[in-house]
Design an enzyme around this catalytic site. Structure first.
Site, PDB file in Angstrom:
ATOM      1  N   ASP A   4      10.569 -14.832  -0.137  1.00 41.28           N
ATOM      2  CA  ASP A   4      11.343 -13.828  -0.872  1.00 41.28           C
ATOM      3  C   ASP A   4      12.760 -13.696  -0.324  1.00 41.28           C
ATOM      4  OD1 ASP A   4       9.283 -13.262  -2.599  1.00 41.28           O
ATOM      5  OD2 ASP A   4       8.554 -11.534  -1.464  1.00 41.28           O
ATOM      6  N   GLY A   5      12.912 -13.842   0.995  1.00 38.39           N
ATOM      7  CA  GLY A   5      14.246 -13.767   1.587  1.00 38.39           C
ATOM      8  C   GLY A   5      15.173 -14.828   1.039  1.00 38.39           C
ATOM      9  N   ASP A  37      16.750  10.696   8.407  1.00 36.59           N
ATOM     10  CA  ASP A  37      17.154   9.483   9.126  1.00 36.59           C
ATOM     11  C   ASP A  37      17.965   8.540   8.237  1.00 36.59           C
ATOM     12  OD1 ASP A  37      15.839  10.455  11.299  1.00 36.59           O
ATOM     13  OD2 ASP A  37      14.196   9.005  11.266  1.00 36.59           O
ATOM     14  N   SER A  41       6.957   0.699   1.629  1.00 35.51           N
ATOM     15  CA  SER A  41       6.554   0.851   3.029  1.00 35.51           C
ATOM     16  C   SER A  41       6.748   2.267   3.541  1.00 35.51           C
ATOM     17  CB  SER A  41       7.331  -0.141   3.913  1.00 35.51           C
ATOM     18  OG  SER A  41       8.689   0.245   4.054  1.00 35.51           O
ATOM     19  N   ASN A  78      10.902   0.448  -0.065  1.00 31.45           N
ATOM     20  CA  ASN A  78      10.484   1.675  -0.740  1.00 31.45           C
ATOM     21  C   ASN A  78       8.987   1.921  -0.598  1.00 31.45           C
ATOM     22  OD1 ASN A  78      10.500   3.797  -3.054  1.00 31.45           O
ATOM     23  ND2 ASN A  78       9.188   2.175  -3.848  1.00 31.45           N
TER      24      ASN A  78
END
Length: 270
Positions: free
Chosen positions: A68-69, A167, A183, A181
């Protein structure tokens, strides 16, 4: 889909399996009279190497070989809306991919026979003043640089403004709903929807995730932040600087063979 006359190939860097697959595919294309190019820095014996900016004028299809990267990087690399076939070789999940090493050759034969179709996906882009960052297919993450301090993050959207201590925040496309999202507890959306997801990271006041129309968003943090594009590009944002996020004018186009109702959920094993 249009007749394929030339294909440009990009691979996962420093991955022998992906490079071997690229050489095999280039040989297969040549046997069928299809011109093949390697996108720099890839080198394939007997195949011309071209720069990313030249792909649009030479090829009418891109093969991204890797995980995917590699697919995410390929869409930031190639110009315009050239269609792309994602081939999972050496990747982990391959959520964005259409084929893998087991069905690679038969799939390419089907594509060359005109059996494929296009799957368009929206992208988003961040701006800092007049500086435009690379477009994101999955998400834009804005998160604190100083791990010992929780910033106040302001979000302007649809004429309203909310400020909360957290954060950071993830702005995801439907394609990216199964990425960062998910995760952090965000919803999974059908990838064909036209909307965005705002997912706060560790908000002090438990601000929920929001599914919103595609509208311009302005984000500002009280402390220095990292702006991360698709988990691959990182930029420093100073305290108080406004980051504007809007839809990118060029959607990506995946080349697909198999119609699936919830493609990404199927890839995740649900």
């Amino acid at each position: 889909m249009e007749k394929v006359r030339a294909v440009a190939i990009i691979t996962k860097r420093k991955n022998a399996e992906a490079k071997a697959a690229a050489a095999k595919i280039a040989k297969m294309l040549d046997s069928k009279g299809i011109l093949a190019y390697a996108i720099s820095p890839l080198r394939i014996n007997g195949i011309d190497t071209i720069e990313p900016d030249d792909v649009k004028g030479k090829a009418d299809l891109v093969f991204a070989i890797g995980g995917d990267g590699t697919t995410l990087k390929a869409f930031r690399t190639i110009p315009g809306d050239l269609p792309l076939l994602s081939i999972n070789v050496g990747g982990h999940r391959g959520i964005l991919s259409e084929v893998d090493t087991d069905n690679m050759q038969s799939a390419i034969n089907d594509i060359l026979d005109g059996k494929g179709f296009y799957d368009s996906r929206i992208r988003i882009q961040a701006f800092l003043g007049k500086t435009a960052f690379s477009p994101a297919l999955n998400e834009i993450l804005i998160t604190r640089a100083d791990l010992s301090r929780t910033p106040t993050i302001s979000i302007k959207l649809m004429g309203d403004e909310k400020s909360h201590r957290m954060d950071g925040i993830v702005i995801s496309t439907p394609t990216g709903s199964t990425g960062h999202n998910l995760s952090i507890g965000g919803p999974v959306l059908h990838e064909g929807m036209s909307c965005l997801i705002l997912s706060p990271i560790a908000p002090v006041n438990k601000m929920p995730q929001l599914v919103i129309p595609i509208e311009e968003i302005v984000v500002k943090s009280s402390h220095k932040s990292h702006l991360v594009i698709d988990g691959q590009e990182n930029h420093i944002i100073k305290a108080g600087q406004e980051v504007r996020i809007a839809r990118y004018p060029h959607d990506v186009r995946f080349l697909r063979l198999n119609k699936k109702g919830m493609r990404q959920l199927a890839k995740l094993g649900f």
